[in-house]
Scaffold this motif. Structure first.
Motif, PDB file in Angstrom:
ATOM      1  N   GLU A 368       5.658  -5.597  13.746  1.00 51.79           N
ATOM      2  CA  GLU A 368       4.637  -4.714  14.322  1.00 51.79           C
ATOM      3  C   GLU A 368       3.773  -4.054  13.256  1.00 51.79           C
ATOM      4  O   GLU A 368       2.802  -3.365  13.585  1.00 51.79           O
ATOM      5  CB  GLU A 368       5.306  -3.629  15.183  1.00 51.79           C
ATOM      6  CG  GLU A 368       6.049  -2.548  14.394  1.00 51.79           C
ATOM      7  CD  GLU A 368       7.449  -2.961  13.937  1.00 51.79           C
ATOM      8  OE1 GLU A 368       8.226  -2.068  13.541  1.00 51.79           O
ATOM      9  OE2 GLU A 368       7.762  -4.169  13.979  1.00 51.79           O
ATOM     10  N   ASP A 369       4.109  -4.239  12.018  1.00 51.13           N
ATOM     11  CA  ASP A 369       3.433  -3.580  10.906  1.00 51.13           C
ATOM     12  C   ASP A 369       2.465  -4.550  10.229  1.00 51.13           C
ATOM     13  O   ASP A 369       2.631  -5.768  10.274  1.00 51.13           O
ATOM     14  CB  ASP A 369       4.485  -3.100   9.890  1.00 51.13           C
ATOM     15  CG  ASP A 369       3.941  -2.023   8.959  1.00 51.13           C
ATOM     16  OD1 ASP A 369       2.727  -1.777   8.987  1.00 51.13           O
ATOM     17  OD2 ASP A 369       4.752  -1.445   8.220  1.00 51.13           O
ATOM     18  N   VAL A 370       1.442  -3.993   9.589  1.00 52.25           N
ATOM     19  CA  VAL A 370       0.540  -4.778   8.743  1.00 52.25           C
ATOM     20  C   VAL A 370       0.692  -4.232   7.325  1.00 52.25           C
ATOM     21  O   VAL A 370       0.026  -3.275   6.938  1.00 52.25           O
ATOM     22  CB  VAL A 370      -0.927  -4.681   9.201  1.00 52.25           C
ATOM     23  CG1 VAL A 370      -1.811  -5.533   8.286  1.00 52.25           C
ATOM     24  CG2 VAL A 370      -1.071  -5.114  10.647  1.00 52.25           C
ATOM     25  N   PRO A 371       1.600  -4.818   6.552  1.00 48.85           N
ATOM     26  CA  PRO A 371       1.861  -4.266   5.222  1.00 48.85           C
ATOM     27  C   PRO A 371       0.707  -4.500   4.266  1.00 48.85           C
ATOM     28  O   PRO A 371      -0.081  -5.439   4.418  1.00 48.85           O
ATOM     29  CB  PRO A 371       3.115  -5.029   4.772  1.00 48.85           C
ATOM     30  CG  PRO A 371       3.052  -6.327   5.497  1.00 48.85           C
ATOM     31  CD  PRO A 371       2.423  -6.019   6.821  1.00 48.85           C
ATOM     32  N   THR A 372       0.636  -3.629   3.276  1.00 43.90           N
ATOM     33  CA  THR A 372      -0.331  -3.790   2.198  1.00 43.90           C
ATOM     34  C   THR A 372       0.319  -4.622   1.098  1.00 43.90           C
ATOM     35  O   THR A 372       1.434  -4.330   0.671  1.00 43.90           O
ATOM     36  CB  THR A 372      -0.746  -2.422   1.630  1.00 43.90           C
ATOM     37  OG1 THR A 372      -1.315  -1.638   2.681  1.00 43.90           O
ATOM     38  CG2 THR A 372      -1.764  -2.586   0.509  1.00 43.90           C
ATOM     39  N   VAL A 373      -0.382  -5.650   0.658  1.00 42.78           N
ATOM     40  CA  VAL A 373       0.166  -6.562  -0.348  1.00 42.78           C
ATOM     41  C   VAL A 373      -0.651  -6.454  -1.627  1.00 42.78           C
ATOM     42  O   VAL A 373      -1.879  -6.498  -1.599  1.00 42.78           O
ATOM     43  CB  VAL A 373       0.171  -8.020   0.150  1.00 42.78           C
ATOM     44  CG1 VAL A 373       0.720  -8.956  -0.933  1.00 42.78           C
ATOM     45  CG2 VAL A 373       0.988  -8.147   1.424  1.00 42.78           C
ATOM     46  N   GLU A 374       0.056  -6.306  -2.734  1.00 41.12           N
ATOM     47  CA  GLU A 374      -0.584  -6.223  -4.045  1.00 41.12           C
ATOM     48  C   GLU A 374       0.104  -7.209  -4.974  1.00 41.12           C
ATOM     49  O   GLU A 374       1.336  -7.289  -5.007  1.00 41.12           O
ATOM     50  CB  GLU A 374      -0.444  -4.805  -4.587  1.00 41.12           C
ATOM     51  CG  GLU A 374      -1.099  -4.563  -5.929  1.00 41.12           C
ATOM     52  CD  GLU A 374      -0.895  -3.145  -6.414  1.00 41.12           C
ATOM     53  OE1 GLU A 374      -1.416  -2.813  -7.495  1.00 41.12           O
ATOM     54  OE2 GLU A 374      -0.204  -2.363  -5.725  1.00 41.12           O
ATOM     55  N   ARG A 375      -0.682  -7.963  -5.726  1.00 39.37           N
ATOM     56  CA  ARG A 375      -0.129  -8.917  -6.691  1.00 39.37           C
ATOM     57  C   ARG A 375      -0.208  -8.296  -8.084  1.00 39.37           C
ATOM     58  O   ARG A 375      -1.292  -8.076  -8.614  1.00 39.37           O
ATOM     59  CB  ARG A 375      -0.887 -10.244  -6.659  1.00 39.37           C
ATOM     60  CG  ARG A 375      -0.183 -11.383  -7.374  1.00 39.37           C
ATOM     61  CD  ARG A 375      -0.940 -12.690  -7.146  1.00 39.37           C
ATOM     62  NE  ARG A 375      -0.150 -13.848  -7.522  1.00 39.37           N
ATOM     63  CZ  ARG A 375      -0.131 -14.377  -8.749  1.00 39.37           C
ATOM     64  NH1 ARG A 375      -0.877 -13.835  -9.713  1.00 39.37           N
ATOM     65  NH2 ARG A 375       0.619 -15.428  -9.005  1.00 39.37           N
ATOM     66  N   ARG A 405       3.898  -3.117   0.719  1.00 40.44           N
ATOM     67  CA  ARG A 405       4.067  -1.729   1.162  1.00 40.44           C
ATOM     68  C   ARG A 405       4.052  -1.679   2.686  1.00 40.44           C
ATOM     69  O   ARG A 405       3.078  -2.083   3.320  1.00 40.44           O
ATOM     70  CB  ARG A 405       2.944  -0.849   0.616  1.00 40.44           C
ATOM     71  CG  ARG A 405       2.754  -0.944  -0.884  1.00 40.44           C
ATOM     72  CD  ARG A 405       1.726   0.057  -1.353  1.00 40.44           C
ATOM     73  NE  ARG A 405       1.351  -0.145  -2.742  1.00 40.44           N
ATOM     74  CZ  ARG A 405       0.680   0.728  -3.474  1.00 40.44           C
ATOM     75  NH1 ARG A 405       0.283   1.863  -2.939  1.00 40.44           N
ATOM     76  NH2 ARG A 405       0.380   0.466  -4.738  1.00 40.44           N
ATOM     77  N   PHE A 406       5.149  -1.151   3.248  1.00 41.00           N
ATOM     78  CA  PHE A 406       5.272  -1.051   4.699  1.00 41.00           C
ATOM     79  C   PHE A 406       4.928   0.362   5.163  1.00 41.00           C
ATOM     80  O   PHE A 406       4.962   1.326   4.391  1.00 41.00           O
ATOM     81  CB  PHE A 406       6.699  -1.396   5.135  1.00 41.00           C
ATOM     82  CG  PHE A 406       7.041  -2.850   4.956  1.00 41.00           C
ATOM     83  CD1 PHE A 406       6.706  -3.789   5.920  1.00 41.00           C
ATOM     84  CD2 PHE A 406       7.716  -3.281   3.816  1.00 41.00           C
ATOM     85  CE1 PHE A 406       7.022  -5.122   5.751  1.00 41.00           C
ATOM     86  CE2 PHE A 406       8.035  -4.615   3.637  1.00 41.00           C
ATOM     87  CZ  PHE A 406       7.691  -5.539   4.606  1.00 41.00           C
ATOM     88  N   ASN A 407       4.630   0.467   6.459  1.00 43.10           N
ATOM     89  CA  ASN A 407       4.321   1.764   7.065  1.00 43.10           C
ATOM     90  C   ASN A 407       5.509   2.284   7.865  1.00 43.10           C
ATOM     91  O   ASN A 407       5.333   2.952   8.889  1.00 43.10           O
ATOM     92  CB  ASN A 407       3.089   1.638   7.978  1.00 43.10           C
ATOM     93  CG  ASN A 407       1.845   1.245   7.199  1.00 43.10           C
ATOM     94  OD1 ASN A 407       1.567   1.812   6.151  1.00 43.10           O
ATOM     95  ND2 ASN A 407       1.112   0.266   7.710  1.00 43.10           N
ATOM     96  N   ASP A 408       6.714   1.992   7.419  1.00 41.57           N
ATOM     97  CA  ASP A 408       7.912   2.474   8.102  1.00 41.57           C
ATOM     98  C   ASP A 408       8.102   3.961   7.800  1.00 41.57           C
ATOM     99  O   ASP A 408       7.401   4.520   6.945  1.00 41.57           O
ATOM    100  CB  ASP A 408       9.131   1.669   7.639  1.00 41.57           C
ATOM    101  CG  ASP A 408       9.424   1.859   6.171  1.00 41.57           C
ATOM    102  OD1 ASP A 408      10.508   2.350   5.845  1.00 41.57           O
ATOM    103  OD2 ASP A 408       8.566   1.509   5.340  1.00 41.57           O
TER     104      ASP A 408
END
Length: 501
Positions: A368-375, A405-408
């Protein structure tokens, strides 16, 4: 009120200043010599290439032989004493299975421990010393799954510790490490309290002593500021009312008291006192693996996998069974730590996984989350490498990596290796707070300093010597206070003419 500030600072100092002297001295030693450990790099360097002639029993038979009902945390094929061996780890510890016979290894004899240590010894003579649960160099809780331990000595003074469950060498402690550690980590972490009748109180002792030392240092700063004349000097013309050693203590406290406070407080935070930094709702990472490590997910045998890895130019020392979103694959590792992956639905191994597959597996953790991804292609404040002898120096810190990064509720970050799919670390709000309150303030893990070691060393030495000035002077003054004031010497002339006094 001021009187009580002075009294609390004085008596806390009398009882704690010597301990703080030991903390500062041992901290200087730990800058260069850490508590003994066996890193993954050292472990792999001493392994021979996997020899699978007449090997191996099916994975299903291996898991059945463990006798455990729970799913394993990891499955690995390695070499122990020249023979291929499965090491299956559960929450309760390691279970070893002979890869040729499929029999569970329930105990490791002293002779087997010596044979396991031989590849680490080279030309050095090996002799068995003792079997034990724990000694001065094996207090680490990371070894709990391998106890009891067999201690094996080499003729140069090095000690090797062999797992009583798997038969692997799990720790080495050189003579130099042990010698310096009596004045280093063993003293710094109050390990004299470990391993005996006081062991159950060790954690509480460290926490409450650190808390008391934090209060003492804070009170000292307050008292020092109250006694310093900022506006107008005392009659003597000095800003401090003290003389001699007390003056050094006063001025040293004003100059270095803040750093001493940061060090003592951060040492307290390293213990996560009263579970202050724990997450109330930790993120469930099970969906990332996508299932339990079971034989049905792996259709390829070790012999075929090793043959394919060797054909691509990777001389395999260990095989690891992995799952990523329910998809099984084997990870082959050589003696330098280089690796390649072989998916069960692929015909040939590859040097790394597809990043998109790794991110899809991460997304399954919270659909249900849209995590932020950083390389990340370079180290930053939250992901960096330390020297091997340091506390976190055994942790692998490859680059590039993926930070998800999750929004949990705990705002969890995951650090993932896109080549192997390995979870390199998780950081929730509490762990990121610990990064500031412990790692930064205690070890000064700040990249501008770490990447320019002369600056880091100079800063640590300056701050440590300032802390020693405060604590040594406080120790001497405390000793004098406990002994009482020395009697005043009266000169012969004064005794003859008392009216002159």
């Amino acid at each position: 009120m001021k009187r009580y500030l002075y009294l609390w600072h004085r008596w806390l100092g009398i009882f704690l200043c010597l301990l703080m002297v030991l903390w500062f001295v041992s901290g200087l030693v730990m800058m260069y010599v850490g508590y003994p450990k066996l890193t993954q790099r050292e472990h792999l360097a001493h392994l021979p290439p996997l020899s699978l002639e007449g090997c191996c029993v099916p994975l299903k038979q291996v898991l059945a032989a463990t006798g455990e009902k729970a799913a394993p945390a990891s499955i690995r094929l390695t070499t122990v004493a020249g023979e291929p061996r499965f090491v299956v780890r559960f929450a309760t510890g390691a279970v070893a299975i002979d890869a040729r016979s499929g029999k569970r290894i329930d105990s490791v004899t002293p002779a087997e421990a010596v044979a396991a240590a031989q590849p680490f010894a080279g030309e050095r003579a090996v002799h068995f010393q003792a079997s034990m649960q724990e000694d001065a160099w094996t207090h680490s809780r990371a070894l709990d799954g391998d106890r009891p331990l067999h201690r094996v000595g080499l003729d140069d003074g090095t000690l090797l510790y062999v797992s009583g469950r798997s038969g692997e060498v799990v720790r080495d402690a050189t003579f130099t490490e042990r010698t310096w550690n009596w004045l280093g980590a063993w003293l710094h972490w109050l390990y004299p309290l470990r391993g005996g009748g006081l062991d159950r109180w060790w954690s509480d002792a460290v926490i409450y002593l650190s808390a008391a030392a934090t209060l003492m240092t804070l009170l000292g700063i307050v008292v020092g500021l109250l006694r310093w004349r900022f506006a107008a000097p005392y009659r003597s013309g000095a800003r401090s009312p003290y003389k001699g050693l007390a003056r050094w203590h006063h001025i040293g406290g004003l100059l270095f008291g803040g750093l001493a406070l940061a060090w003592i407080f951060s040492g307290l935070m390293s213990m996560n006192p009263w579970r202050l930094l724990d997450s109330a709702v930790p993120l469930n990472l099970a969906p990332y693996q996508g299932g339990a490590l079971q034989a049905d997910a792996f259709s390829l045998g070790p012999e075929q996998a090793v043959s394919r890895f060797n054909a691509m130019g990777l001389p395999v020392r260990e095989l690891h069974w992995r799952l990523l979103a329910g998809r099984g694959y084997l990870l082959g590792v050589d003696n330098t730590g280089a690796s390649a992956v072989l998916a069960m639905d692929a015909s040939a191994p590859q040097w790394g996984l597809d990043e998109a597959d790794v991110l899809r597996a991460a997304q399954a953790i919270r659909p249900e989350d849209v995590p932020t991804v950083e390389r990340l292609t370079a180290y930053d404040f939250y992901y960096y490498a330390r020297a091997e002898h340091s506390m976190t120096g055994h942790l692998e810190r490859p680059l590039p990596i993926l930070r998800v990064r999750f929004n949990d509720p705990a705002s969890t970050w995951l650090h993932l290796d896109p080549r192997t799919g390995a979870l390199l670390g998780r950081m929730d709000e509490g762990q990121r707070t610990s990064r500031w309150l412990f790692a930064l303030l205690h070890s000064w893990d700040w990249l501008p300093l770490l990447q320019h070691r002369p600056l880091w060393d100079g800063w640590m030495w300056l701050a440590s010597l300032g802390g020693l000035l405060i604590c040594l002077s406080g120790t001497v003054m405390g000793w004098r206070r406990l002994r009482g004031r020395r009697p005043v010497r009266v000169s012969k002339q004064t005794r003859m003419h008392p009216s002159s006094v």
